[in-house]
Design a protein around this motif. Structure first.
Motif, PDB file in Angstrom:
ATOM      1  N   GLY A 241      -2.183  -0.910  11.789  1.00 21.34           N
ATOM      2  CA  GLY A 241      -2.181  -0.876  10.428  1.00 21.34           C
ATOM      3  C   GLY A 241      -1.266  -0.068   9.631  1.00 21.34           C
ATOM      4  O   GLY A 241      -1.539   0.546   8.362  1.00 21.34           O
ATOM      5  N   ALA A 242      -0.464   0.609  10.101  1.00 17.72           N
ATOM      6  CA  ALA A 242       0.602   1.369   9.580  1.00 17.72           C
ATOM      7  C   ALA A 242       1.497   0.662   8.375  1.00 17.72           C
ATOM      8  O   ALA A 242       2.100  -0.529   8.820  1.00 17.72           O
ATOM      9  CB  ALA A 242       1.505   2.092  10.557  1.00 17.72           C
ATOM     10  N   ILE A 243       1.475   0.941   7.127  1.00 19.59           N
ATOM     11  CA  ILE A 243       2.009   0.532   6.251  1.00 19.59           C
ATOM     12  C   ILE A 243       3.418   0.795   6.333  1.00 19.59           C
ATOM     13  O   ILE A 243       4.379   0.213   5.661  1.00 19.59           O
ATOM     14  CB  ILE A 243       1.405   0.657   5.045  1.00 19.59           C
ATOM     15  CG1 ILE A 243       1.431   2.048   4.646  1.00 19.59           C
ATOM     16  CG2 ILE A 243       0.081   0.055   4.998  1.00 19.59           C
ATOM     17  CD1 ILE A 243       1.019   2.539   3.057  1.00 19.59           C
ATOM     18  N   LYS A 244       3.732   2.028   6.733  1.00 20.80           N
ATOM     19  CA  LYS A 244       5.193   2.403   6.975  1.00 20.80           C
ATOM     20  C   LYS A 244       5.383   3.320   8.048  1.00 20.80           C
ATOM     21  O   LYS A 244       4.290   3.950   8.642  1.00 20.80           O
ATOM     22  CB  LYS A 244       5.503   3.393   5.715  1.00 20.80           C
ATOM     23  CG  LYS A 244       7.015   3.524   5.666  1.00 20.80           C
ATOM     24  CD  LYS A 244       7.577   3.847   4.213  1.00 20.80           C
ATOM     25  CE  LYS A 244       8.896   4.117   4.298  1.00 20.80           C
ATOM     26  NZ  LYS A 244       9.330   4.046   2.599  1.00 20.80           N
TER      27      LYS A 244
ATOM     28  N   THR B 106      -2.499   6.176   6.939  1.00 17.70           N
ATOM     29  CA  THR B 106      -1.831   4.708   6.841  1.00 17.70           C
ATOM     30  C   THR B 106      -0.373   4.815   6.982  1.00 17.70           C
ATOM     31  O   THR B 106       0.522   3.798   7.054  1.00 17.70           O
ATOM     32  CB  THR B 106      -1.982   4.266   5.587  1.00 17.70           C
ATOM     33  OG1 THR B 106      -1.538   5.156   4.560  1.00 17.70           O
ATOM     34  CG2 THR B 106      -3.613   3.925   5.539  1.00 17.70           C
ATOM     35  N   VAL B 107       0.304   6.151   7.008  1.00 15.90           N
ATOM     36  CA  VAL B 107       1.794   6.271   7.330  1.00 15.90           C
ATOM     37  C   VAL B 107       1.991   6.878   8.588  1.00 15.90           C
ATOM     38  O   VAL B 107       1.264   8.021   8.795  1.00 15.90           O
ATOM     39  CB  VAL B 107       2.264   6.941   6.074  1.00 15.90           C
ATOM     40  CG1 VAL B 107       3.818   7.209   6.462  1.00 15.90           C
ATOM     41  CG2 VAL B 107       2.258   5.808   4.740  1.00 15.90           C
TER      42      VAL B 107
ATOM     43  N   ASP C 184       3.729   5.965  -1.031  1.00 15.49           N
ATOM     44  CA  ASP C 184       2.978   4.863  -0.085  1.00 15.49           C
ATOM     45  C   ASP C 184       1.584   5.053  -0.017  1.00 15.49           C
ATOM     46  O   ASP C 184       0.781   4.161   0.374  1.00 15.49           O
ATOM     47  CB  ASP C 184       3.633   4.948   0.957  1.00 15.49           C
ATOM     48  CG  ASP C 184       5.051   4.679   0.949  1.00 15.49           C
ATOM     49  OD1 ASP C 184       5.445   3.729   0.068  1.00 15.49           O
ATOM     50  OD2 ASP C 184       6.247   4.797   1.561  1.00 15.49           O
TER      51      ASP C 184
ATOM     52  N   LYS D 247       2.160  -0.497  13.886  1.00 21.60           N
ATOM     53  CA  LYS D 247       2.236  -1.567  12.821  1.00 21.60           C
ATOM     54  C   LYS D 247       0.983  -2.485  13.086  1.00 21.60           C
ATOM     55  O   LYS D 247       0.424  -2.976  12.209  1.00 21.60           O
ATOM     56  CB  LYS D 247       3.552  -2.400  12.672  1.00 21.60           C
ATOM     57  CG  LYS D 247       4.757  -1.729  12.138  1.00 21.60           C
ATOM     58  CD  LYS D 247       4.604  -1.606  10.536  1.00 21.60           C
ATOM     59  CE  LYS D 247       6.000  -0.880  10.075  1.00 21.60           C
ATOM     60  NZ  LYS D 247       7.105  -1.832  10.134  1.00 21.60           N
TER      61      LYS D 247
ATOM     62  N   ASP E   1      10.850   1.932   9.628  1.00 18.07           N
ATOM     63  CA  ASP E   1      11.369   1.709   8.275  1.00 18.07           C
ATOM     64  C   ASP E   1      12.299   2.798   7.831  1.00 18.07           C
ATOM     65  O   ASP E   1      13.129   2.435   6.631  1.00 18.07           O
ATOM     66  CB  ASP E   1      10.044   1.720   7.303  1.00 18.07           C
ATOM     67  CG  ASP E   1       9.243   0.589   7.905  1.00 18.07           C
ATOM     68  OD1 ASP E   1       9.439  -0.555   8.222  1.00 18.07           O
ATOM     69  OD2 ASP E   1       8.055   0.653   8.235  1.00 18.07           O
TER      70      ASP E   1
END
Length: 609
Positions: A568-571, A542-543, A603, A565, A584
């Motif tokens: 689905g990448a949160i960061k 996810t990162v 995260d 992004k 970010d």
């Protein structure tokens, strides 16, 4: 025609070495790297390569004969080896430490050590080691006239000393027994935060040694407590000298002659993997103590007796095998620096009680240096090195300044009570901790080149060390805490936290930054997988962290961030610098790796408990 060897001048074929010529060559390299400009004056060039120690001592890139004028071995101020020329050479005392609470196990280990290279015994007694009442059983079979014994009993020192002295008399070796009873109430207060100790009992022990046990010392001045609290080399030395002076006052006021008082003290100092600073530390220590002896009116030839111990602060729980390398370098520095006794800590010391194998490796490390490397066959191997001589002098000056500050504050006891010592050491530790977090002070196997798949050896828990006084620090503690969090997460979920390294361009372009980013994230126990941005969705991560060259970033970083992004990448991190939409944060050489890793674990939903 044959030229006699004595008439050969091989240097004549080369131009004379000149400092300015060296500076010009260095400037050329620095100019190419962008660090220096065409108009940078030559006398500023060395500043680009000079760093300061934690004591503010400048560590330069070049030293010459103008930097020092070394003295002769065995003569005041005793910076060099203390044995005068012509007396012959001898090795140092190989001193093994024992902390196991079972007297039968300790006895077996002591005998094994003494039969296989160790020459003295260091026994930790009381709550942190062997019960005092078990001392006779642990030393059964040990000839006290042959093997010096050093006691380390903390608050139980008086009881331990009485037990040991009774044992020595029972063996009939009062005149020959040697070692140290380990009295050090100031060190105990520093380590435990205990009361303002009455020091009179120290003088009683010392007087008894002088009267009945002429080869035995009563007092150990433990400087390692200040090192273990994050202190610098000069801070450790200054505090140790202040403690030594405090004990001298107590002993002489109780009626001991000045020379008798000096003869009752032994100093315990830490040595670490910073080889040259450790060498200089021991040499500077003798210089400092010689000055104290001089102003105290002690006899000529009064020299500090030094027990060097490989640093506890530098030891790691992770990849503990690397500790073998750290302690070898430290032991080498102790021998070169002229230690009278050396203790090499077992590589598994941070994991619990050492086993037979780790004790053997610790013991044989010294045997190798003494026997195979012939280190003890050379008087002061570092003597005459312009670097070491200059470093020794400047370190001694820094330590003397700190010592006089402690004395002006009323002495070490008062300085401990007022917080002067704790505050100074805490400030130094904060600077070192920052350097470790930014990997400017790398820890192999921990902050650099971690092994996420390592299988740590299992050891029995060691008795807990006393606390409550100065903060006990370990250089690797922040990274190891992060690894512990990752391990707990893996155990709870079946998988480690994961970061995806999104590669842009050909392998030759992105490999360097992929390796850098993988090394950084893995230092916190974060697994890394790599692939193109389009492969992120199937990675389970996810990162993400984008990895490539600055040129490729200019062309593709924003598109890659958008792709990540959208998947689905949160960061999205980027390995390098530069501002790009969708990115970010950044990881780069010199960034705060601990902060990056704490943020990443947060995260990824990894608990801080």
């Amino acid at each position: 025609m044959t030229v006699p060897p004595e008439e050969l001048d091989l240097a004549a074929a080369f131009p004379p070495a000149e400092r300015d010529r060296w500076r010009e060559l260095v400037k050329g390299v620095l100019r190419k790297s962008g660090a220096a400009a065409d108009d940078t004056p030559l006398d500023e060039i060395e500043g680009f390569l000079t760093r300061d120690s934690y004591d503010g001592v400048p560590i330069a890139a070049l030293y010459t004969r103008d930097d020092t004028a070394p003295g002769r071995p065995g003569l005041a101020p005793y910076v060099r080896e203390v044995r005068p020329e012509g007396e012959g050479l001898a090795g140092w005392d190989v001193r093994q430490r024992h902390v196991h609470p079972d007297p039968a196990v300790t006895r077996e280990a002591i005998l094994a050590d003494l039969e296989n290279g160790a020459t003295s015994v260091w026994l930790t007694l009381g709550a942190a080691g062997l019960p005092v009442a078990a001392l006779p059983e642990a030393l059964r079979g040990v000839f006290l006239n042959l093997a010096p014994v050093v006691l380390d009993a903390g608050g139980d020192t008086t009881e331990a000393a009485e037990t040991f002295l009774a044992l020595a008399k029972e063996q009939g070796h009062a005149a020959e027994v040697s070692g140290n009873l380990g009295a050090d109430p100031l060190g105990l207060r520093a380590r435990t935060g205990g009361p303002d100790w009455e020091l009179g009992w120290v003088a009683e022990l010392a007087a008894r040694c002088v009267r009945e046990f002429p080869k035995l010392r009563a007092v150990t001045v433990d400087g390692t407590v200040y090192h273990d609290a994050g202190g610098s080399d000069a801070e450790e030395l200054g505090a140790a000298v202040a403690a030594g002076v405090a004990y001298l006052r107590v002993l002489t006021e109780a009626g001991l002659a000045v020379d008798e008082a000096f003869g009752q003290l032994e100093f315990r100092l830490a040595v670490n993997a910073d080889q040259f600073l450790s060498i200089a530390k021991l040499r500077a220590a003798r210089r400092l103590w010689q000055r104290v002896a001089e102003v105290s009116g002690a006899a000529d030839g009064t020299v500090m007796k030094i027990h060097a111990v490989t640093s506890s602060a530098m030891m790691t729980r992770r990849d503990p095998w690397v500790n073998m390398l750290r302690t070898t370098v430290a032991a080498f520095a102790a021998g070169v620096g002229g230690a009278d006794a050396v203790t090499v800590q077992p590589f598994d010391a941070r994991l619990g009680l050492p086993d037979d194998f780790s004790r053997r490796i610790a013991r044989n490390t010294q045997t190798l240096l003494l026997e195979e490397s012939s280190l003890a066959r050379v008087v002061d191997p570092a003597g005459g090195s312009w670097y070491v001589e200059r470093l020794t002098e400047e370190l001694a000056q820094a330590a003397w300044t700190w010592f006089t500050e402690i004395e002006k504050a009323g002495g070490l006891n008062a300085a401990l009570g007022s917080g002067l010592i704790a505050d100074r050491l805490a400030a130094t530790w904060a600077r070192r901790r920052k350097d470790i977090a930014r990997r400017k002070a790398p820890l192999t196997g921990v902050s650099e080149f971690p092994n996420l798949n390592e299988k740590l050896p299992v050891r029995s828990p060691a008795p807990e060390e006393p606390d409550g006084g100065l903060e006990l620090v370990r250089y690797a503690q922040d990274f190891e805490t992060l690894r512990d969090r990752s391990d707990a997460h893996a155990e709870a979920t079946g998988a480690r936290p994961k970061v995806f390294l999104a590669t842009l361009g050909p392998i030759a372009v992105h490999t360097a930054r992929v390796s850098f980013a993988a090394n950084l994230f893995q230092a916190g126990g974060v697994e890394t997988v790599s692939g193109t941005p389009e492969e992120f969705a199937s990675s389970g991560a996810t990162v993400a962290c984008i990895c490539s060259s600055d040129k490729v970033y200019a062309e593709r970083a924003e598109d890659a961030a958008r792709t990540l992004k959208d998947a689905g990448a949160i960061k999205v991190w980027l390995a390098g610098k530069g501002s790009y939409d969708g990115v970010d944060a950044h990881v780069f050489a010199g960034c705060d790796a601990v902060e990056v890793l704490e943020t990443t674990l947060h995260d990824l939903g990894v608990s801080s408990r």
